[in-house]
Design a protein around this motif. Structure first.
Motif, PDB file in Angstrom:
ATOM      1  N   UNK A  90       0.358  -1.404   0.166  1.00 45.81           N
ATOM      2  CA  UNK A  90       0.007  -0.199   0.077  1.00 45.81           C
ATOM      3  C   UNK A  90       0.977   1.850   0.388  1.00 45.81           C
ATOM      4  N   UNK A  91       0.954   1.872  -0.646  1.00 43.26           N
ATOM      5  CA  UNK A  91       1.242   3.355  -0.863  1.00 43.26           C
ATOM      6  C   UNK A  91       0.113   4.612  -0.325  1.00 43.26           C
ATOM      7  N   UNK A  92       0.517   5.439   0.237  1.00 40.96           N
ATOM      8  CA  UNK A  92      -0.426   6.557   0.664  1.00 40.96           C
ATOM      9  C   UNK A  92      -0.085   7.697   0.481  1.00 40.96           C
ATOM     10  N   UNK A  93      -0.640   9.193   0.243  1.00 43.89           N
ATOM     11  CA  UNK A  93       0.676   9.980  -0.365  1.00 43.89           C
ATOM     12  C   UNK A  93      -0.809  11.365  -0.199  1.00 43.89           C
ATOM     13  N   UNK A  94      -0.174  12.228   0.381  1.00 41.09           N
ATOM     14  CA  UNK A  94      -0.682  13.787   0.600  1.00 41.09           C
ATOM     15  C   UNK A  94       0.312  14.131   0.187  1.00 41.09           C
ATOM     16  N   UNK A  95       0.045  15.030  -1.209  1.00 43.46           N
ATOM     17  CA  UNK A  95       1.720  15.582  -1.835  1.00 43.46           C
ATOM     18  C   UNK A  95       0.886  17.181  -2.370  1.00 43.46           C
ATOM     19  N   UNK A  96       0.075  17.244  -1.633  1.00 44.98           N
ATOM     20  CA  UNK A  96      -0.958  18.581  -1.866  1.00 44.98           C
ATOM     21  C   UNK A  96      -2.141  18.559  -3.823  1.00 44.98           C
ATOM     22  N   UNK A  97      -2.206  19.471  -3.242  1.00 44.05           N
ATOM     23  CA  UNK A  97      -3.111  19.331  -4.909  1.00 44.05           C
ATOM     24  C   UNK A  97      -2.136  20.155  -6.743  1.00 44.05           C
ATOM     25  N   UNK A  98      -1.715  20.258  -6.440  1.00 47.73           N
ATOM     26  CA  UNK A  98      -0.046  20.949  -7.596  1.00 47.73           C
ATOM     27  C   UNK A  98       0.713  19.808  -7.992  1.00 47.73           C
ATOM     28  N   UNK A  99       0.854  19.010  -6.558  1.00 47.99           N
ATOM     29  CA  UNK A  99       1.675  17.683  -6.978  1.00 47.99           C
ATOM     30  C   UNK A  99       1.376  16.971  -7.300  1.00 47.99           C
ATOM     31  N   UNK A 100      -0.293  16.328  -8.211  1.00 49.40           N
ATOM     32  CA  UNK A 100      -0.546  15.240  -9.257  1.00 49.40           C
ATOM     33  C   UNK A 100       0.074  16.100 -10.507  1.00 49.40           C
ATOM     34  N   UNK A 101       0.601  17.141 -10.662  1.00 51.21           N
ATOM     35  CA  UNK A 101       0.970  17.686 -12.227  1.00 51.21           C
ATOM     36  C   UNK A 101      -0.165  17.714 -13.015  1.00 51.21           C
ATOM     37  N   UNK A 102      -1.963  17.520 -12.315  1.00 50.08           N
ATOM     38  CA  UNK A 102      -2.837  17.880 -13.524  1.00 50.08           C
ATOM     39  C   UNK A 102      -2.795  18.997 -13.699  1.00 50.08           C
ATOM     40  N   UNK A 103      -4.419  19.711 -14.663  1.00 49.40           N
ATOM     41  CA  UNK A 103      -4.488  20.779 -14.740  1.00 49.40           C
ATOM     42  C   UNK A 103      -5.931  20.773 -14.203  1.00 49.40           C
TER      43      UNK A 103
END
Length: 510
Positions: A127-140
């Motif tokens: 299991x890999x969980x993540x809290x990388x903030x919204x901009x961490x996903x590099x999405x539009x």
């Protein structure tokens, strides 16, 4: 002269004061089965606490490796404390301390992705969980798709073995898993983004597809991306919080986190292989997270964004200062009840009006010193789900947006006033701050020109909304007022106008 307090460590656990709760399981027997990306305050006050509860309830191999690929560095804090830290619960005058123990190893991977890749590709990690903030996903933000023009994504596509971005690192780790042991893994986003599992799957799969279909096909067969809704207010830690542990409990802890009593975690039951049974200790496993996340995003988070930006414009420092202001409290309550709630689908076990009351009560907690500028950080990544989606739904219903348009204009005013034209009244942290500042430097105080320029940012505002005449007019009117010498007059005017419209409609239907 008294001796300096000891620093929190494994050796100190047995000598902690009795009013500090400590792990009720054998940490020495704890095997590693999970990794977490982004070991900041929220993870340590939320998911890690649930995991400690689970280990105490049903001990299993769910020790965690904490990985940071951005500052702050872990080695200087958690690393020196054997992964231990204190979670403080604060509610007005009440303080409760607990040492959380499931982080058994920490890795700083900012300088090189290699340490992170070694952990994430390990066969023992299920299991890999993540809290990388919204901009961490590099999405539009407007579409949820991978932003192929983002600088780190451009770098990672050219250098897939030495990635910098979260999508690049995850894609590379999955490729290493495919090439070595082939074991399945669940990637669980715990960031405050609607449909976060879908967005995470989008960015990772799209990145993988840039180098052919083989990895993408393996991901489809072996990797799960459940969505989740997470909730606990966890403000930035201050020196006063660190000092509280030393003065009240007698030891030093450089990794203290602070949270409110309330917590919630709703997880889509979609896993690849084994998963921790967090549902045994308060989390909720469901088939569809959507109703829960819409309620939380649009009510609690919508209130936070509204109070943060309008609070800054009113000269107020904290969320509890903003909610204590009678005008802002009335505004945000009416906005939620009259315009936000009608956009929501039913939520099992939840009465919407009660949820509004509960959410606003949580924001009144004077011990949670959440600065308005902190909440306003990266607002461009948040307003789509918190404000623009309910605005879009209201317009589709043919209903008014006289209140919801004000915090949209508030976000614009917050960034506009950080431009040179406005004397850079405050520093901001937002991926679109420079773009908005350029628009403001050209448009000056012309609200119509400012709104036209900002709505043209199609990665935030989809064309259908940006060209909607009602939306443009209401936001322009609100922005003009918020940029005046009396910004709160715009808030009062919105309340008066919507109340007059409501009374008129009521009289017509009588």
């Amino acid at each position: 002269m008294s001796a300096a307090p000891e620093t929190l460590s494994t050796a100190l656990l047995d000598r902690l004061p009795t009013d500090v709760r400590k792990p009720a399981y054998d940490r020495a027997a704890l095997g590693i089965g999970m990794a977490h990306l982004g070991v900041g305050a929220f993870h340590r006050s939320h998911q890690a606490e649930y995991t400690d509860d689970l280990l105490e309830h049903r001990f299993d191999r769910w020790g965690v490796v904490g990985i940071n690929i951005r500052p702050p560095h872990l080695a200087d804090t958690l690393g020196r404390q054997d992964g231990l830290y204190t979670r403080l619960i604060r509610e007005n005058q009440r303080i409760e301390a607990r040492v959380v123990g499931n982080i058994v190893k920490v890795v700083d991977s900012e300088a090189s992705a290699a340490p992170a890749l070694e952990i994430l590709s390990s066969s023992g990690i299920e299991m890999v969980t993540m809290t990388v903030t919204e901009k961490g996903y590099c999405h539009i933000p407007a579409s949820g798709e991978l932003d192929l023009n983002q600088p780190d994504i451009i770098h990672d596509l050219a250098n897939p073995a030495a990635p910098r971005s979260v999508p690049g690192i995850l894609a590379r780790a999955l490729d290493l898993r495919r090439q070595t042991h082939g074991r399945p893994v669940t990637l669980l986003s715990c960031d405050n983004i609607p449909a976060n599992g879908i967005i995470l799957a989008n960015v990772v799969r799209t990145f993988a597809q840039q180098n052919g279909d083989s990895l993408a096909k393996w991901i489809d067969a072996n990797v799960a991306f459940p969505s989740a809704m997470v909730d606990r207010i966890a403000p930035a830690v201050t020196q006063a919080d660190i000092d509280t542990v030393e003065q009240r409990f007698g030891y030093r802890d450089a990794a203290v986190v602070v949270g409110e009593p309330f917590r919630q975690w709703v997880i889509e039951q979609k896993f690849a292989g084994r998963a921790p049974r967090w549902d045994l200790v308060g989390a909720t496993f469901v088939d569809d997270v959507t109703p829960f996340e819409h309620l939380k995003m649009r009510v609690l988070n919508g209130a936070q964004t509204t109070l943060a930006t309008l609070g800054v414009l009113a000269g107020l420092e904290h969320t509890f200062d903003a909610i204590a202001d009678p005008l802002l409290e009335t505004f945000v309550r009416r906005m939620l009840v009259e315009e936000t709630l009608p956009t929501l689908m039913p939520v099992p076990g939840m009465e919407p009006q009660a949820y509004v009351r509960q959410s606003l009560d949580r924001l009144r907690n004077t011990a949670i010193r959440h600065r308005n500028h902190q909440i306003a950080t990266d607002g461009s990544q948040k307003i789509v789900q918190r404000l623009l989606n309910p605005v879009r739904d209201r317009l589709a219903q043919g209903a008014g947006i006289g209140l919801l348009s004000v915090p949209v204009a508030g976000w614009m005013a917050y960034l506009v006033q950080a431009s040179s034209r406005f004397g850079k009244r405050w520093p901001v942290s937002d991926p679109y701050a420079g773009k908005v500042a350029d628009i403001a430097d050209t448009a000056g105080r012309d609200a119509q020109a400012l709104v036209s320029g900002i709505l043209a940012i199609d990665t935030i505002f989809d064309p259908g909304l940006a060209t909607n005449d009602t939306f443009r007019k209401t936001v322009t009117s609100a922005l003009g007022g918020l940029l005046s010498d009396d910004p709160m007059a715009a808030v009062r005017r919105a309340l008066e106008q919507t109340e007059a419209a409501r009374l008129k409609l009521s009289a017509q239907s009588a």
